[in-house]
Design an enzyme around this catalytic site. Structure first.
Site, PDB file in Angstrom:
ATOM      1  N   LYS A  50       0.840  -1.204   0.000  1.00 47.62           N
ATOM      2  CA  LYS A  50       0.000   0.000   0.000  1.00 47.62           C
ATOM      3  C   LYS A  50       0.874   1.254   0.000  1.00 47.62           C
ATOM      4  O   LYS A  50       0.650   2.184  -0.772  1.00 47.62           O
ATOM      5  CB  LYS A  50      -0.946  -0.021   1.209  1.00 47.62           C
ATOM      6  CG  LYS A  50      -2.080  -1.042   1.065  1.00 47.62           C
ATOM      7  CD  LYS A  50      -2.862  -1.280   2.355  1.00 47.62           C
ATOM      8  CE  LYS A  50      -3.950  -2.348   2.122  1.00 47.62           C
ATOM      9  NZ  LYS A  50      -4.698  -2.694   3.354  1.00 47.62           N
ATOM     10  N   GLN A  94      -4.055  -1.595   9.571  1.00 49.13           N
ATOM     11  CA  GLN A  94      -4.251  -2.918   8.981  1.00 49.13           C
ATOM     12  C   GLN A  94      -4.845  -3.889  10.008  1.00 49.13           C
ATOM     13  O   GLN A  94      -4.386  -3.956  11.148  1.00 49.13           O
ATOM     14  CB  GLN A  94      -2.913  -3.464   8.441  1.00 49.13           C
ATOM     15  CG  GLN A  94      -3.026  -4.736   7.637  1.00 49.13           C
ATOM     16  CD  GLN A  94      -3.748  -4.573   6.308  1.00 49.13           C
ATOM     17  OE1 GLN A  94      -3.758  -3.501   5.716  1.00 49.13           O
ATOM     18  NE2 GLN A  94      -4.381  -5.631   5.842  1.00 49.13           N
ATOM     19  N   ASP A 117     -10.235   3.521   4.638  1.00 48.82           N
ATOM     20  CA  ASP A 117     -10.813   2.172   4.583  1.00 48.82           C
ATOM     21  C   ASP A 117     -12.341   2.231   4.552  1.00 48.82           C
ATOM     22  O   ASP A 117     -12.995   1.236   4.211  1.00 48.82           O
ATOM     23  CB  ASP A 117     -10.418   1.370   5.830  1.00 48.82           C
ATOM     24  CG  ASP A 117      -9.194   0.489   5.609  1.00 48.82           C
ATOM     25  OD1 ASP A 117      -9.000   0.023   4.473  1.00 48.82           O
ATOM     26  OD2 ASP A 117      -8.450   0.271   6.579  1.00 48.82           O
TER      27      ASP A 117
END
Ligand code: GUN
Length: 300
Positions: A50, A94, A117
Site C-alpha cells: 500500500k 491494517q 478504509d
C-alpha cells in the site's frame, strides 16, 4: 462458451492511471499512512504494498510499524497524532490487530475524514444512506469490476455471499445504491444453492475454498470472487479438474484459490474474476482513489 475473464490487473491499472494523472494536476501530494501492529506475514505484505503503490502514483505513502506488544492506549495515541497531522490525508490501520487491542475502538478513533478504509461508523452510516464518500476499498473495487464488463447493475438480482463488515455488508449497500435487488446470504442461509442460483450477479466473500459450485450459478451470471484461500495437498482431489492450480500446488506445496470453483463455474457464468488477478489488485487501487478523495475534500 466459457465465461470471459474480468482482468482485475488491467482495470486496477486504469484506476491507478486516473489517480496518478489527477495527482499530477493537484499541486500537492496527498499523504497516506498505513499502520501495522505486529508481524503478521500477510499484513506485512499488504501494508508495504500500500505504501509503495502510493509513492508510485505520486502520493506520499509511508508505513508505521509498531511492535506486537503495543497496547490499545499506545495505538490510540498514534491514531490521534495522525488525526492531527495536517500532512496526513489518509489513515489505514491494517487488520487483524493483536488480541490485546479492540479493533472497534481503533476504528472509532480514526478521523472519519481520513478514514480511507471506510470502516468508521460515520462512513458506514453515509454508505447505507446512499451517500458513500469513502466506501470500503474491496467492495468499491468489485463494483468497478462489474462495470468493466458493460453489464448493467440496475434492476438485476445480486446475491452477496458473506456478511462481514469489510466486504459483505458494504458490498450489498453499494449494489443497492446502484439499484440492484440485493440478497445477503451467509453460513446460516437455508437452501443456499437455490438462493444463489437466483442471482444475475454473485459476489462471493466467505473465505471458504470451493464454496461456490457450478450448480449454484444461473447460466450467464457475472461472478466476482473475493476469496483468498491458501490450500495445501489436502485440496488436491478438489482441484484435480484445474490443471493450472494442480501444477502450482505440486510445484509449491500450496496454492491460492478463491471461494469459487473457478474451472467449473467458468463453464456456466458469462463473466468471472480469477484468483489471483481479479479483486485483489483492485483493493489497493481503490485505496489510492480514496486517499485522493480524502485529500481533496479535507483541503477544499
Ligand atoms: N485486512 C483485510 N482487509 C483489510 C482492509 O481492506 N483494510 C484494512 N485496514 N485491513 C484489512
Amino acid at each position: 462458451m466459457p465465461a470471459q475473464i474480468i482482468e482485475g490487473k488491467k482495470v486496477a491499472r486504469d484506476v491507478e492511471a486516473e489517480v496518478s494523472a489527477e495527482i499530477a494536476a493537484l499541486g500537492f501530494r496527498p499523504g497516506l499512512v498505513a499502520v501495522r501492529v505486529g508481524n503478521d506475514p500477510a499484513s506485512e505484505v499488504y501494508v508495504r504494498s500500500k505504501a509503495k503503490k502510493a509513492e508510485e502514483l505520486g502520493l506520499r505513502g509511508s508505513q508505521r510499524i509498531l511492535p506486537d506488544t503495543t497496547t490499545e492506549a499506545e495505538l490510540l495515541a498514534e491514531v490521534d497524532r495522525l488525526n492531527r497531522d495536517p500532512e496526513v490525508d489518509g489513515i489505514l490501520v491494517q487488520l487483524p490487530l493483536p488480541k490485546q487491542i479492540d479493533p472497534r475502538r481503533v476504528i472509532d478513533a480514526i478521523d472519519p475524514m481520513k478514514d480511507v478504509d471506510g470502516f468508521h461508523p460515520t462512513n458506514v452510516g453515509f454508505l447505507h444512506m446512499g451517500r458513500p464518500v469513502l466506501a470500503p476499498c474491496t467492495p468499491a473495487g468489485c463494483i468497478r469490476l462489474i462495470d468493466s464488463t458493460g453489464v448493467s447493475i440496475e434492476g438485476k438480482r445480486a446475491v452477496v455471499v458473506g456478511r462481514s463488515d469489510i466486504v459483505g455488508k458494504p458490498m450489498a449497500a453499494l449494489l443497492l445504491q446502484r439499484h440492484a435487488t440485493v440478497t445477503i446470504a451467509h453460513s446460516r442461509t437455508a437452501q443456499l444453492e437455490s438462493v444463489v442460483r437466483e442471482a444475475d450477479i454473485v459476489v462471493a466473500a466467505v473465505g471458504k475454498a470451493f464454496m461456490i459450485t457450478d450448480r449454484m450459478i444461473r447460466p450467464g451470471a457475472v461472478v466476482i470472487d473475493v476469496g483468498m484461500n491458501r490450500v495445501g495437498p489436502e485440496a488436491s482431489v478438489l482441484l484435480a479438474h484445474d490443471h493450472e492450480k494442480t501444477h502450482l500446488l505440486q510445484k509449491n506445496g500450496s496454492v491460492l484459490v478463491g471461494d469459487v470453483d473457478f474451472v467449473r463455474v467458468r463453464e456456466v457464468a458469462s463473466w468471472i474474476t480469477p484468483v489471483p488477478g481479479g479483486v485483489g489488485p483492485m483493493t489497493i487501487a481503490m485505496l489510492m482513489k480514496n486517499t485522493l478523495e480524502a485529500a481533496k475534500r479535507r483541503r477544499a
